[in-house]
Motif scaffolding. Structure first.
Motif, PDB file in Angstrom:
ATOM      1  N   ASP A   1       0.890  -1.228  -0.094  1.00 56.52           N
ATOM      2  CA  ASP A   1      -0.129   0.021  -0.152  1.00 56.52           C
ATOM      3  C   ASP A   1       0.930   1.173  -0.105  1.00 56.52           C
ATOM      4  OD1 ASP A   1      -2.684  -0.994   0.041  1.00 56.52           O
ATOM      5  OD2 ASP A   1      -2.179  -1.805   2.068  1.00 56.52           O
ATOM      6  N   ILE A   2       1.930   1.281   0.773  1.00 55.24           N
ATOM      7  CA  ILE A   2       2.853   2.342   0.897  1.00 55.24           C
ATOM      8  C   ILE A   2       4.281   1.996   0.996  1.00 55.24           C
ATOM      9  CG2 ILE A   2       3.489   4.463   2.550  1.00 55.24           C
ATOM     10  CD1 ILE A   2       0.682   4.876   3.242  1.00 55.24           C
TER      11      ILE A   2
ATOM     12  N   ASN B   1       4.377  11.185  -7.726  1.00 51.28           N
ATOM     13  CA  ASN B   1       3.959  10.513  -6.476  1.00 51.28           C
ATOM     14  C   ASN B   1       2.463  10.765  -6.575  1.00 51.28           C
ATOM     15  OD1 ASN B   1       3.667   8.987  -3.987  1.00 51.28           O
ATOM     16  ND2 ASN B   1       4.036  10.644  -2.763  1.00 51.28           N
ATOM     17  N   TRP B   2       1.712  10.700  -7.784  1.00 54.06           N
ATOM     18  CA  TRP B   2       0.435  11.199  -7.905  1.00 54.06           C
ATOM     19  C   TRP B   2      -0.437  10.142  -7.138  1.00 54.06           C
ATOM     20  CZ3 TRP B   2      -2.601   7.148  -9.603  1.00 54.06           C
ATOM     21  CH2 TRP B   2      -2.046   6.402 -10.397  1.00 54.06           C
ATOM     22  N   HIS B   3      -0.043   9.196  -6.835  1.00 53.87           N
ATOM     23  CA  HIS B   3      -0.910   8.011  -6.278  1.00 53.87           C
ATOM     24  C   HIS B   3      -0.566   8.233  -4.577  1.00 53.87           C
ATOM     25  CE1 HIS B   3       2.845   6.191  -6.042  1.00 53.87           C
ATOM     26  NE2 HIS B   3       2.910   6.252  -7.438  1.00 53.87           N
ATOM     27  N   LYS B   4       0.210   8.933  -4.279  1.00 52.15           N
ATOM     28  CA  LYS B   4       0.450   9.192  -2.686  1.00 52.15           C
ATOM     29  C   LYS B   4       0.826   7.888  -2.146  1.00 52.15           C
ATOM     30  CE  LYS B   4      -2.501  13.309  -2.913  1.00 52.15           C
ATOM     31  NZ  LYS B   4      -3.725  13.698  -1.951  1.00 52.15           N
ATOM     32  N   ARG B   5       1.606   7.083  -2.711  1.00 52.41           N
ATOM     33  CA  ARG B   5       2.100   5.953  -1.901  1.00 52.41           C
ATOM     34  C   ARG B   5       3.510   5.927  -1.845  1.00 52.41           C
ATOM     35  NH1 ARG B   5      -1.916   1.854  -2.735  1.00 52.41           N
ATOM     36  NH2 ARG B   5      -3.722   2.839  -3.455  1.00 52.41           N
ATOM     37  N   PHE B   6       4.365   6.811  -2.368  1.00 51.07           N
ATOM     38  CA  PHE B   6       5.681   6.841  -1.907  1.00 51.07           C
ATOM     39  C   PHE B   6       5.896   7.740  -0.605  1.00 51.07           C
ATOM     40  CE2 PHE B   6       6.823   6.135  -6.829  1.00 51.07           C
ATOM     41  CZ  PHE B   6       6.527   4.921  -6.591  1.00 51.07           C
ATOM     42  N   ARG B   7       6.756   7.369   0.121  1.00 55.57           N
ATOM     43  CA  ARG B   7       7.184   8.158   1.481  1.00 55.57           C
ATOM     44  C   ARG B   7       8.732   8.114   1.357  1.00 55.57           C
ATOM     45  NH1 ARG B   7       2.472   8.682   1.142  1.00 55.57           N
ATOM     46  NH2 ARG B   7       1.288   8.974   2.773  1.00 55.57           N
ATOM     47  N   GLY B   8       9.720   9.100   1.797  1.00 53.60           N
ATOM     48  CA  GLY B   8      10.857   9.332   1.537  1.00 53.60           C
ATOM     49  C   GLY B   8      11.696   9.398   2.715  1.00 53.60           C
TER      50      GLY B   8
ATOM     51  N   GLU C   1      -4.370   5.612   7.527  1.00 59.31           N
ATOM     52  CA  GLU C   1      -4.838   4.430   7.711  1.00 59.31           C
ATOM     53  C   GLU C   1      -5.424   3.939   6.491  1.00 59.31           C
ATOM     54  OE1 GLU C   1      -6.052   2.744  10.382  1.00 59.31           O
ATOM     55  OE2 GLU C   1      -4.893   3.593  12.027  1.00 59.31           O
ATOM     56  N   GLU C   2      -6.007   4.841   5.517  1.00 55.91           N
ATOM     57  CA  GLU C   2      -6.314   4.344   4.377  1.00 55.91           C
ATOM     58  C   GLU C   2      -5.769   5.092   3.226  1.00 55.91           C
ATOM     59  OE1 GLU C   2     -10.453   5.020   4.027  1.00 55.91           O
ATOM     60  OE2 GLU C   2     -10.988   3.411   5.698  1.00 55.91           O
ATOM     61  N   VAL C   3      -5.519   4.653   2.114  1.00 52.78           N
ATOM     62  CA  VAL C   3      -4.926   5.154   0.773  1.00 52.78           C
ATOM     63  C   VAL C   3      -5.832   4.868  -0.396  1.00 52.78           C
ATOM     64  CG1 VAL C   3      -2.286   4.953   1.317  1.00 52.78           C
ATOM     65  CG2 VAL C   3      -3.547   3.199   0.327  1.00 52.78           C
ATOM     66  N   PRO C   4      -5.927   5.842  -1.462  1.00 54.58           N
ATOM     67  CA  PRO C   4      -7.128   5.643  -2.449  1.00 54.58           C
ATOM     68  C   PRO C   4      -6.711   4.292  -3.007  1.00 54.58           C
ATOM     69  CG  PRO C   4      -6.006   7.906  -2.484  1.00 54.58           C
ATOM     70  CD  PRO C   4      -5.321   6.971  -1.492  1.00 54.58           C
ATOM     71  N   ALA C   5      -7.895   3.615  -3.414  1.00 55.71           N
ATOM     72  CA  ALA C   5      -7.815   2.417  -4.017  1.00 55.71           C
ATOM     73  C   ALA C   5      -7.363   2.457  -5.478  1.00 55.71           C
ATOM     74  CB  ALA C   5      -9.204   1.560  -3.897  1.00 55.71           C
ATOM     75  N   LEU C   6      -6.642   1.634  -6.117  1.00 53.85           N
ATOM     76  CA  LEU C   6      -6.181   1.690  -7.414  1.00 53.85           C
ATOM     77  C   LEU C   6      -6.903   0.590  -8.299  1.00 53.85           C
ATOM     78  CD1 LEU C   6      -2.519   2.103  -6.649  1.00 53.85           C
ATOM     79  CD2 LEU C   6      -4.138   4.128  -7.499  1.00 53.85           C
ATOM     80  N   PRO C   7      -7.246   0.769  -9.282  1.00 52.15           N
ATOM     81  CA  PRO C   7      -7.804  -0.175 -10.296  1.00 52.15           C
ATOM     82  C   PRO C   7      -6.871  -1.240 -10.845  1.00 52.15           C
ATOM     83  CG  PRO C   7      -8.041   2.201 -11.170  1.00 52.15           C
ATOM     84  CD  PRO C   7      -7.072   2.346 -10.061  1.00 52.15           C
TER      85      PRO C   7
ATOM     86  N   GLN D   1      -5.586  -3.382  -8.606  1.00 52.07           N
ATOM     87  CA  GLN D   1      -4.546  -3.624  -7.639  1.00 52.07           C
ATOM     88  C   GLN D   1      -4.706  -5.105  -6.894  1.00 52.07           C
ATOM     89  OE1 GLN D   1      -4.132  -1.185  -4.117  1.00 52.07           O
ATOM     90  NE2 GLN D   1      -1.755  -1.887  -3.884  1.00 52.07           N
ATOM     91  N   LYS D   2      -3.378  -5.731  -6.720  1.00 49.41           N
ATOM     92  CA  LYS D   2      -3.540  -6.799  -6.352  1.00 49.41           C
ATOM     93  C   LYS D   2      -3.031  -6.780  -4.666  1.00 49.41           C
ATOM     94  CE  LYS D   2      -1.074 -11.630  -6.099  1.00 49.41           C
ATOM     95  NZ  LYS D   2       0.083 -11.950  -6.956  1.00 49.41           N
ATOM     96  N   ARG D   3      -4.119  -6.970  -3.589  1.00 48.24           N
ATOM     97  CA  ARG D   3      -4.248  -6.754  -2.344  1.00 48.24           C
ATOM     98  C   ARG D   3      -3.483  -7.611  -1.624  1.00 48.24           C
ATOM     99  NH1 ARG D   3      -5.368  -1.498  -2.181  1.00 48.24           N
ATOM    100  NH2 ARG D   3      -5.852  -1.751   0.289  1.00 48.24           N
ATOM    101  N   ALA D   4      -2.480  -7.134  -0.445  1.00 47.86           N
ATOM    102  CA  ALA D   4      -1.750  -8.082   0.289  1.00 47.86           C
ATOM    103  C   ALA D   4      -2.592  -8.586   1.390  1.00 47.86           C
ATOM    104  CB  ALA D   4      -0.603  -7.276   0.957  1.00 47.86           C
TER     105      ALA D   4
END
Length: 310
Positions: A27-28, A66-73, A299-305, A307-310
């Motif tokens: 997710d992130i 990082n348009w999807h807001k999933r990356f952190r540095g 706690e939540e991130v936008p769902a992606l079309p 996506q295979k969830r863990a």
């Protein structure tokens, strides 16, 4: 993980997003760029850290990549120059997508030395965990064993956890966590199952002799469980799964263990593979809950079309 343009593995944001987020189901992803190399001066190491942080900001954490807001540095700092490192933490601490500080584990002297207090103070002030990833530092001794250099890579890969063990003892016995009770330390890719016997040994010595030099306020194992975290990669998996379950329970892994993938290395651990080896009562804590709390992640991130969830 090598992009089509021939660049380094893991260097392309779009490919990393495809492989680690979309396909593996993460997710992130907290990026951990390790850029140390032997023989550099403190000034060079600091300049490289500054450039690395600018590169993350402009090429990974920007609105385009990082348009999807999933990356952190990771705020990369040269702990070899503590004052400069503290300034670099102050520079980036307010950034929305920087989630940890990243330092070199192979320091002389060890982290318990008061010269590093300015770094710990800056990190604790902003409630940012300080992490280190296994890498080769300026001393080119990753790590040197008590009897000299290793003969083979196998020796090194089995014994490099000694480096982390010594830093754990330095932090605790030199009183760092009493000076900075809110400081959080993360050991990335230093293995983790060795911490259980180390806690036993430290507590035994503390019970017999105490630590009058720094007047510790708690048992050493209590500092580990409140201020130090480890990562699942590499997961040393015994033939008898019950042995791993027992070890995880004994070390209270639900308090101190974080999932890590080691992407883009060939030793990459798929999150779904790791999850099935974690005991069910502590699975959520290890796979995501500890990470959410420690790094202040959403706690939540936008769902992606698709996506295979863990």
């Amino acid at each position: 993980s090598y992009p089509d343009d021939g660049n380094f593995a893991g260097s392309d944001p779009d490919l990393l997003f495809k492989q680690l987020i979309m396909e593996a189901g993460s997710d992130i992803a907290i990026l951990g760029p390790t850029n140390g190399s032997p023989g550099q001066t403190e000034e060079e190491i600091h300049a490289l850290a500054v450039g690395t942080n600018l590169w993350q900001d402009q090429c990974w954490l920007d609105s385009k990549n990082n348009w999807h807001k999933r990356f952190r540095g990771s705020i990369v700092v040269a702990i070899e120059d503590p004052q400069a490192a503290a300034r670099e933490i102050e520079t980036w601490a307010g950034h929305e997508y920087f989630s940890q500080v990243l330092i070199n584990a192979e320091m002389r002297p060890a982290w318990g030395d008061p010269r590093y207090d300015v770094v710990w103070a800056a990190a604790a002030k902003h409630d940012i965990p300080v992490a280190c990833h296994l890498s080769r530092g300026r001393y080119n001794e990753l790590p040197m064993s008590p009897v000299g250099f290793m003969t083979y890579n196998h020796d090194l890969m089995v014994s490099y956890s000694m480096l982390a063990a010594n830093q754990v003892m330095s932090l605790i016995f030199d009183g760092v966590f009493d000076r900075f009770p809110d400081l959080k330390i993360v050991f990335i890719e230093h293995a983790f199952n060795w911490i259980l016997p180390l806690m036993w040994r430290m507590d035994a010595m503390y019970a017999r002799h105490g630590v009058p030099e720094t007047n510790l306020k708690r048992k050493p194992s209590e500092y580990v469980k409140s201020n130090i975290w480890f990562t699942t990669q590499p997961l040393d998996y015994p033939e008898d799964k019950l042995e791993l379950t027992n070890a995880l329970n004994w070390m209270e892994a639900d308090k101190i263990l974080l999932f890590s993938s080691d992407y883009p290395h060939w030793t990459f651990d798929d999150p779904q593979w790791v999850a099935k080896h974690m005991p069910e009562p502590m699975r959520d804590a290890i796979m995501f809950r500890n990470g959410l709390d420690l790094f202040h992640l959403p706690e939540e991130v936008p769902a992606l079309p698709g996506q295979k969830r863990a």
